[in-house]
Design a protein around this motif. Structure first.
Motif, PDB file in Angstrom:
ATOM      1  N   ARG A  77       0.838  -1.209   0.000  1.00  0.00           N
ATOM      2  CA  ARG A  77       0.000   0.000   0.000  1.00  0.00           C
ATOM      3  C   ARG A  77       0.870   1.256   0.000  1.00  0.00           C
ATOM      4  N   ILE A  78       1.932   1.262   0.832  1.00  0.00           N
ATOM      5  CA  ILE A  78       2.832   2.416   0.860  1.00  0.00           C
ATOM      6  C   ILE A  78       3.597   2.521  -0.456  1.00  0.00           C
ATOM      7  N   ALA A  79       3.983   1.390  -1.025  1.00  0.00           N
ATOM      8  CA  ALA A  79       4.702   1.403  -2.305  1.00  0.00           C
ATOM      9  C   ALA A  79       3.839   2.005  -3.406  1.00  0.00           C
ATOM     10  N   ILE A  80       2.580   1.604  -3.470  1.00  0.00           N
ATOM     11  CA  ILE A  80       1.678   2.146  -4.492  1.00  0.00           C
ATOM     12  C   ILE A  80       1.500   3.648  -4.297  1.00  0.00           C
ATOM     13  N   LEU A  81       1.283   4.079  -3.073  1.00  0.00           N
ATOM     14  CA  LEU A  81       1.135   5.507  -2.802  1.00  0.00           C
ATOM     15  C   LEU A  81       2.410   6.274  -3.160  1.00  0.00           C
ATOM     16  N   SER A  82       3.564   5.678  -2.863  1.00  0.00           N
ATOM     17  CA  SER A  82       4.840   6.348  -3.114  1.00  0.00           C
ATOM     18  C   SER A  82       5.113   6.509  -4.606  1.00  0.00           C
ATOM     19  N   VAL A  83       4.845   5.459  -5.372  1.00  0.00           N
ATOM     20  CA  VAL A  83       5.066   5.537  -6.814  1.00  0.00           C
ATOM     21  C   VAL A  83       4.082   6.516  -7.459  1.00  0.00           C
ATOM     22  N   LEU A  84       2.839   6.487  -7.030  1.00  0.00           N
ATOM     23  CA  LEU A  84       1.862   7.433  -7.570  1.00  0.00           C
ATOM     24  C   LEU A  84       2.194   8.867  -7.173  1.00  0.00           C
ATOM     25  N   ALA A  85       2.709   9.051  -5.959  1.00  0.00           N
ATOM     26  CA  ALA A  85       3.119  10.389  -5.529  1.00  0.00           C
ATOM     27  C   ALA A  85       4.283  10.886  -6.371  1.00  0.00           C
ATOM     28  N   LYS A  86       5.176   9.974  -6.732  1.00  0.00           N
ATOM     29  CA  LYS A  86       6.285  10.333  -7.625  1.00  0.00           C
ATOM     30  C   LYS A  86       5.767  10.755  -8.989  1.00  0.00           C
ATOM     31  N   GLU A  87       4.714  10.089  -9.455  1.00  0.00           N
ATOM     32  CA  GLU A  87       4.164  10.373 -10.781  1.00  0.00           C
ATOM     33  C   GLU A  87       3.381  11.680 -10.816  1.00  0.00           C
ATOM     34  N   SER A  88       2.590  11.950  -9.775  1.00  0.00           N
ATOM     35  CA  SER A  88       1.625  13.055  -9.875  1.00  0.00           C
ATOM     36  C   SER A  88       1.467  13.889  -8.613  1.00  0.00           C
ATOM     37  N   ALA A  89       2.296  13.624  -7.595  1.00  0.00           N
ATOM     38  CA  ALA A  89       2.147  14.300  -6.297  1.00  0.00           C
ATOM     39  C   ALA A  89       0.763  14.030  -5.701  1.00  0.00           C
ATOM     40  N   LEU A 197       1.073  -6.742 -11.495  1.00  0.00           N
ATOM     41  CA  LEU A 197       1.754  -7.397 -10.379  1.00  0.00           C
ATOM     42  C   LEU A 197       1.355  -8.864 -10.270  1.00  0.00           C
ATOM     43  N   SER A 198       2.341  -9.720 -10.079  1.00  0.00           N
ATOM     44  CA  SER A 198       2.050 -11.117  -9.788  1.00  0.00           C
ATOM     45  C   SER A 198       1.714 -11.303  -8.312  1.00  0.00           C
ATOM     46  N   ASP A 199       2.323 -10.471  -7.462  1.00  0.00           N
ATOM     47  CA  ASP A 199       2.108 -10.543  -6.019  1.00  0.00           C
ATOM     48  C   ASP A 199       1.528  -9.214  -5.555  1.00  0.00           C
ATOM     49  N   LEU A 200       0.452  -9.274  -4.799  1.00  0.00           N
ATOM     50  CA  LEU A 200      -0.170  -8.049  -4.323  1.00  0.00           C
ATOM     51  C   LEU A 200       0.250  -7.689  -2.909  1.00  0.00           C
ATOM     52  N   ASN A 201       0.733  -8.663  -2.151  1.00  0.00           N
ATOM     53  CA  ASN A 201       1.036  -8.406  -0.742  1.00  0.00           C
ATOM     54  C   ASN A 201       2.492  -8.748  -0.430  1.00  0.00           C
ATOM     55  N   PHE A 202       3.318  -7.704  -0.382  1.00  0.00           N
ATOM     56  CA  PHE A 202       4.751  -7.845  -0.126  1.00  0.00           C
ATOM     57  C   PHE A 202       5.057  -7.727   1.359  1.00  0.00           C
ATOM     58  N   ASP A 203       6.160  -8.371   1.754  1.00  0.00           N
ATOM     59  CA  ASP A 203       6.576  -8.349   3.150  1.00  0.00           C
ATOM     60  C   ASP A 203       7.627  -7.282   3.447  1.00  0.00           C
ATOM     61  N   ASN A 204       8.191  -6.675   2.415  1.00  0.00           N
ATOM     62  CA  ASN A 204       9.168  -5.613   2.675  1.00  0.00           C
ATOM     63  C   ASN A 204       9.013  -4.512   1.639  1.00  0.00           C
ATOM     64  N   LEU A 205       9.303  -3.296   2.058  1.00  0.00           N
ATOM     65  CA  LEU A 205       9.027  -2.116   1.252  1.00  0.00           C
ATOM     66  C   LEU A 205       9.929  -2.030   0.026  1.00  0.00           C
ATOM     67  N   GLU A 206      11.177  -2.420   0.155  1.00  0.00           N
ATOM     68  CA  GLU A 206      12.117  -2.313  -0.965  1.00  0.00           C
ATOM     69  C   GLU A 206      11.628  -3.089  -2.182  1.00  0.00           C
ATOM     70  N   ASP A 207      11.234  -4.339  -1.983  1.00  0.00           N
ATOM     71  CA  ASP A 207      10.767  -5.151  -3.100  1.00  0.00           C
ATOM     72  C   ASP A 207       9.415  -4.663  -3.625  1.00  0.00           C
ATOM     73  N   ALA A 208       8.585  -4.175  -2.728  1.00  0.00           N
ATOM     74  CA  ALA A 208       7.288  -3.660  -3.146  1.00  0.00           C
ATOM     75  C   ALA A 208       7.453  -2.456  -4.064  1.00  0.00           C
ATOM     76  N   ILE A 209       8.362  -1.548  -3.700  1.00  0.00           N
ATOM     77  CA  ILE A 209       8.597  -0.367  -4.528  1.00  0.00           C
ATOM     78  C   ILE A 209       9.176  -0.769  -5.880  1.00  0.00           C
ATOM     79  N   LYS A 210      10.114  -1.710  -5.897  1.00  0.00           N
ATOM     80  CA  LYS A 210      10.686  -2.166  -7.164  1.00  0.00           C
ATOM     81  C   LYS A 210       9.606  -2.717  -8.083  1.00  0.00           C
ATOM     82  N   ALA A 211       8.718  -3.521  -7.530  1.00  0.00           N
ATOM     83  CA  ALA A 211       7.673  -4.151  -8.338  1.00  0.00           C
ATOM     84  C   ALA A 211       6.686  -3.127  -8.882  1.00  0.00           C
ATOM     85  N   VAL A 212       6.218  -2.238  -8.018  1.00  0.00           N
ATOM     86  CA  VAL A 212       5.232  -1.241  -8.440  1.00  0.00           C
ATOM     87  C   VAL A 212       5.864  -0.258  -9.429  1.00  0.00           C
TER      88      VAL A 212
END
Length: 245
Positions: A77-89, A197-212
């Motif tokens: 959830r934080i990864a998705i928000l972070s990537v979208l914030a990077k795209e459009s604030a 995404l093949s996986d929707l629920n990641f256990d660590n933020l680093e991999d989640a951000i890479k995937a998103v």
């Protein structure tokens, strides 16, 4: 240069660019699997995600859509928000003109411009509509420069959806500007990301951000380097993630 002369240059340059690839642009990518093992670093907390920097209305709309998609991992959830914030604030909006963007950055984004001189590129980016029509010509379902698709279907919304093919897929080809409002922007953004995404629920933020980031900015190119689009996206999203708790 007159626009007719500039168009002649564009046609010549685009023909030469075919041998070095079509460049970048938001689009569907193959689902990518990442390692989801590891600790929950950076994802501690309970309840709604908050931010002192980004609009609460957008965060709420995105989280509601993530609930609907069964995304329970706070890391994802934080990864998705972070990537979208990077795209459009997290403010649904149309892609900005590249008038003031450095030519080196433009060439990193679109390989088709690597053969353009600074003079020609400066002339092109001074014309916002023609720049988008050229940059996105023949990509993601768009027609050629003359079709006007590049400008008409430039990035919009929270995820900066781009290209006629994507607008048609999500039902906004007849009214592209509708993507610049909530909740439509949140619905499309989360749907776009989860489809890749093949996986929707990641256990660590680093991999989640890479995937998103790969879904949104990778364009099928998984190279992670200092100057690659995916590498830049990961760095920026990682920095942005610090604004969410």
């Amino acid at each position: 240069l007159a626009e007719s002369d500039l168009r002649s240059i564009i046609k010549e340059k685009l023909k030469a660019a075919k041998s070095i690839g079509t460049g970048s642009g938001s689009g569907s990518v193959k689902a990518t699997t990442y390692d989801t093992s590891g600790d929950n670093k950076g994802c501690d907390g309970e309840g709604p995600i908050t931010s002192s920097k980004y609009p609460k209305s957008a965060i709420t709309a995105i989280e509601k859509r993530m609930d609907d998609k069964g995304i329970t991992s706070r890391c994802t959830r934080i990864a998705i928000l972070s990537v979208l914030a990077k795209e459009s604030a997290l403010k649904p909006q149309s892609e900005w003109c590249y008038t003031d963007k450095a030519n080196s950055e433009i060439r990193n984004i679109w390989s088709k411009f690597k053969s353009w001189s600074d003079t020609d590129l400066n002339e092109l980016k001074a014309n916002c509509e023609l720049f988008f029509n050229t940059a996105y010509a023949g990509m993601i379902g768009n027609g050629g420069v003359e079709s006007g698709d590049g400008y008409r279907f430039r990035g919009r919304g929270l995820v900066q959806l781009t290209g006629r093919g994507n607008y048609e897929q999500y039902g906004y080809a007849s009214n592209p500007d509708a993507l610049n409002s909530l909740p439509a922007a949140a619905d499309v953004a989360v749907e776009f990301i989860t489809r890749g995404l093949s996986d929707l629920n990641f256990d660590n933020l680093e991999d989640a951000i890479k995937a998103v980031a790969n879904v949104v900015a990778g364009k099928g190119n998984t190279e992670i380097s200092e100057h690659s689009p995916l590498g830049r996206a990961i760095r920026m999203a990682t920095a942005t993630s610090k604004h969410f708790a």
